[in-house]
Design a protein around this motif. Sequence first.
Motif, PDB file in Angstrom:
ATOM      1  N   UNK A   8       1.475 -10.975   9.398  1.00 21.62           N
ATOM      2  CA  UNK A   8       0.602  -9.805   9.372  1.00 21.62           C
ATOM      3  C   UNK A   8       0.988  -8.922   8.190  1.00 21.62           C
ATOM      4  N   UNK A   9      -0.018  -8.372   7.528  1.00 19.78           N
ATOM      5  CA  UNK A   9       0.250  -7.447   6.424  1.00 19.78           C
ATOM      6  C   UNK A   9       0.786  -6.125   6.944  1.00 19.78           C
ATOM      7  N   UNK A  10       0.064  -5.528   7.917  1.00 19.17           N
ATOM      8  CA  UNK A  10       0.466  -4.229   8.447  1.00 19.17           C
ATOM      9  C   UNK A  10      -0.476  -3.858   9.580  1.00 19.17           C
ATOM     10  N   UNK A  55       3.873  -1.972   0.354  1.00 17.53           N
ATOM     11  CA  UNK A  55       4.911  -0.973   0.157  1.00 17.53           C
ATOM     12  C   UNK A  55       5.528  -0.693   1.526  1.00 17.53           C
ATOM     13  N   UNK A  56       6.785  -1.087   1.727  1.00 17.97           N
ATOM     14  CA  UNK A  56       7.416  -0.951   3.035  1.00 17.97           C
ATOM     15  C   UNK A  56       7.548   0.493   3.495  1.00 17.97           C
ATOM     16  N   UNK A 101       7.044  -5.467  -3.250  1.00 17.85           N
ATOM     17  CA  UNK A 101       6.810  -4.206  -3.956  1.00 17.85           C
ATOM     18  C   UNK A 101       8.070  -3.351  -3.953  1.00 17.85           C
ATOM     19  N   UNK A 102       8.379  -2.743  -5.104  1.00 12.96           N
ATOM     20  CA  UNK A 102       9.506  -1.811  -5.227  1.00 12.96           C
ATOM     21  C   UNK A 102       8.976  -0.540  -5.889  1.00 12.96           C
ATOM     22  N   UNK A 107       1.859   4.981  -3.633  1.00 10.59           N
ATOM     23  CA  UNK A 107       1.913   3.654  -3.033  1.00 10.59           C
ATOM     24  C   UNK A 107       1.763   2.538  -4.068  1.00 10.59           C
ATOM     25  N   UNK A 108       1.102   2.794  -5.185  1.00 12.01           N
ATOM     26  CA  UNK A 108       0.951   1.753  -6.209  1.00 12.01           C
ATOM     27  C   UNK A 108       1.766   2.036  -7.461  1.00 12.01           C
TER      28      UNK A 108
END
Length: 495
Positions: free
Chosen positions: A315-317, A381-382, A434-435, A443-444
């Motif tokens: 799952x993505x989120x 983005x965690x 993503x970091x 977020x991006x």
Amino acid sequence: MTTEAIPHASEHPYLTGNFAPVHDEVTVTDLPVTGSLPDHLDGRYLRVGPNPVKPPDPRHYHWFLGDGMAHGIRLRDGKATWYRNRWVRSSSVARQLGEPWAGGAHTAGFDFASNTNIIGHAGKTLVLTEAGVRPYELTDELDTVGPSDFCGTLYGGFSAHPKHDPKTGELHAVSYNPLRGSRVTYTVTGVDGKVRHRVDIPLPAQTMMHDFTLTENYVVLYDLPVLLDLSTMVKSAPARAVAKLLTGFVTRHAAPDFVLRAAMRGSERTATVPTSGMPYRWSPERGARVGVLPRDGSARDIRWFDVPPCYVFHALNGYDHTGPDGAQIVLDVVRHPAVFTTGDQLFTDSITLDRWTIDLGTGRVREQRLDDTSQEFPRLDDRVLSRPHRYGYTVGFAPGPGGPPTAILRHDLHHGSTQRVEFGPGREPGEFVFVPSGPNADENDGVVMGFVYDRAEDRSDLVLLDASTLAPVATVHIPVRVPHGFHGNWVPSDR
């Protein structure tokens, strides 16, 4: 009289190309870099995957069952200071390498191939697998410390897909163990590395629950039609009959505690990792559903919602939302129409990014196709995990069953658009993470990074892209090949 053709390793989809194992542990320092590594990157990019120590029997080998090998690159001060790869020294791997085994954590789960995910938590580097397997701790340089029981608080195995709550730093997980009957266990592990909360959840059948979703208020379970079936591991009719009986028994009954403890210890003495196939089968007749458990609730508080038969490896989120009819839960998932139906080939065609919206008031689940490109390994983005998100990154595959990875896809879920980047002919990407450029960055605003394999040169690079544009930022050149594996994470030096 007829004889069965014995397949060669060169014919097995997960023993050829960049799925084939590498044979050496390597340490390389001062790696060359094209472009410029951002100065704010101070940490390790880690990835783990299957890498059999010895050549497996291709008639029975499954990608999920290979010995685990961790890979890592250390970035700091705009430099790539080292690359390392190391086998995770489970008891089986240590025996095959002729080394002593570290031992310990005998009741934390089965001692098996630690090959699925690698994370940082409570100041430790942990390699994780599912199905009742114990975690393994590594040093910062990826040498094996030994199995971990989370300071004596973990019993009977862990999940390969825990979720860090970005507010609390706690680690949430949903785990299962084939000897504990038809149930899964939700746990919360504190920032001190100890399990502080546990809920056992009964199910009608023993399900392979690979992933789950965490929202601010709920834990969402995927009870989907991939069921334990030990008969898939044997060929003779009498053995299959016995295996089916055993499957029925372990599905209905949890093993007594002394049996489970004996089995966990016994797994440490197994000569090698078992490679007799996956003990699961596709069972669409059973139906599919998702369960919604309040974070602080008990098993009695779960609500179940039916969905069409499918499977979700990842799952993505997910996040909580207020809709026209009241409270909703939004789930973005990678949906497989079916799995474990084509022998050695794991992924079929038509793997899509979908959105499921659960209406808690009406009990309905609305499905929406977000992108129909064949894709897997979703990341975001965690920092927004369990909260509303805008962007997601997946690996795009060539059309057709078993197509190779060809691209990274960046999904803008606000605008409903997808941007695609390819890396050139014969270059195959793995999962990208993503970091952010800083703790308060948008977020991006940051980079996404992952390994890319070059067929022509038979080696890999660590590639960094600008998260907002997917333009190249830097490439770290590795003189060896990093086989396609499963999951990785960026672990900053202060974690």
